[in-house]
Design a protein around this motif. Structure first.
Motif, PDB file in Angstrom:
ATOM      1  N   GLU A  28       0.521  -1.300  -0.116  1.00 45.88           N
ATOM      2  CA  GLU A  28       0.245   0.059  -0.014  1.00 45.88           C
ATOM      3  C   GLU A  28       0.974   1.065   0.014  1.00 45.88           C
ATOM      4  N   ASP A  29       2.166   0.824   0.605  1.00 48.86           N
ATOM      5  CA  ASP A  29       2.856   2.112   0.692  1.00 48.86           C
ATOM      6  C   ASP A  29       4.231   1.989  -0.904  1.00 48.86           C
ATOM      7  N   PRO A  30       3.269   3.606  -1.887  1.00 44.87           N
ATOM      8  CA  PRO A  30       4.583   3.931  -3.310  1.00 44.87           C
ATOM      9  C   PRO A  30       5.742   3.653  -3.263  1.00 44.87           C
ATOM     10  N   LYS A  31       6.201   4.414  -1.684  1.00 44.37           N
ATOM     11  CA  LYS A  31       7.788   4.838  -1.067  1.00 44.37           C
ATOM     12  C   LYS A  31       8.391   3.717  -0.802  1.00 44.37           C
ATOM     13  N   GLN A  32       7.720   3.025  -0.001  1.00 41.19           N
ATOM     14  CA  GLN A  32       8.774   1.520   0.432  1.00 41.19           C
ATOM     15  C   GLN A  32       8.427   0.639  -0.753  1.00 41.19           C
ATOM     16  N   ASP A  33       8.049   0.438  -1.610  1.00 41.27           N
ATOM     17  CA  ASP A  33       8.242  -0.259  -2.810  1.00 41.27           C
ATOM     18  C   ASP A  33       8.971   0.099  -4.322  1.00 41.27           C
ATOM     19  N   SER A  34       9.573   1.606  -4.060  1.00 40.79           N
ATOM     20  CA  SER A  34       9.904   1.765  -4.735  1.00 40.79           C
ATOM     21  C   SER A  34      11.632   1.978  -4.098  1.00 40.79           C
ATOM     22  N   LYS A  35      11.540   2.083  -2.674  1.00 44.66           N
ATOM     23  CA  LYS A  35      12.676   1.998  -2.127  1.00 44.66           C
ATOM     24  C   LYS A  35      13.693   0.322  -1.643  1.00 44.66           C
ATOM     25  N   ARG A  36      12.082  -0.487  -2.265  1.00 48.14           N
ATOM     26  CA  ARG A  36      12.866  -1.562  -1.642  1.00 48.14           C
ATOM     27  C   ARG A  36      13.561  -2.019  -3.488  1.00 48.14           C
ATOM     28  N   VAL A  37      12.556  -1.758  -4.777  1.00 53.97           N
ATOM     29  CA  VAL A  37      13.103  -2.115  -5.528  1.00 53.97           C
ATOM     30  C   VAL A  37      14.578  -0.838  -5.609  1.00 53.97           C
TER      31      VAL A  37
END
Length: 188
Positions: A71-80
């Motif tokens: 649900e958190d696009p920032k965390q998704d981007s950070k993970r990638v």
């Protein structure tokens, strides 16, 4: 490894060591194969240079970009981005090859041949722009900003005496610096 994989690996190492001006004869000598065998597997030096780049970019996408999202696009981007930077640090020869290619005339001369390496990043960026998460700048501008961030961070960490430890200690802070530049400010 297959003969073609041996050629790609040897060529990548040679080009990182000597640049793209390294000759086909130097490649043949490095790999220890006959010229006919080389040309059985590749169409020419220029195409080999582009093909190695494309292979590396697709390898990054395969190993670092997953389709799962939270649900958190920032965390998704950070993970990638974290996976990409860590991949660069863990594969310095591959990373240096990408850097050499992207700062060489090949990126301009052969841009149409590597256009397909931008499909994944563009899709991801457009999804976040459409969600209102990222600023509505040109997609390619954001993509190049993303590329610049991951490459700059890998260069930074590789310049330190303990790259992986430094990565673990400092990546969160570096990502926040990046995110502040591309994300829309959330209105409270």
């Amino acid at each position: 490894m297959s003969k073609k994989a041996d050629i790609y690996q040897g060529a990548m190492e040679l080009f990182v060591a000597k640049g793209f001006t390294a000759s086909v004869n130097e490649l043949i000598e490095r790999i220890g194969i006959a010229k006919g065998t080389l040309y059985h597997h590749i169409s020419g030096k220029d195409q080999l240079i582009v093909d190695i780049y494309k292979q590396l970019m697709f390898e990054i996408e395969e190993k670092c970009v997953d389709s799962s999202s939270s649900e958190d696009p920032k965390q998704d981007s950070k993970r990638v981005f974290s996976k990409i930077v860590k991949w660069f640090i863990s594969n310095p020869t591959k990373f240096y090859y990408i850097n050499i290619f992207e700062t060489s005339p090949y990126i301009k001369v052969h841009f149409g041949r590597v256009e397909d390496t931008l499909e994944g990043p563009r899709k991801n960026i457009m999804q976040k722009v459409n969600m209102g998460v990222l600023k509505g700048y040109k997609t390619d501008m954001i993509a190049y900003f993303d590329f610049a961030f991951t490459r700059a961070m890998a260069n930074y960490f590789l310049s330190l005496s303990k790259p992986l430890k430094s990565f673990k200690d400092e990546f969160d802070e570096a990502f926040d610096l990046y995110w502040d530049g591309v994300a829309r400010k959330q209105i409270s």
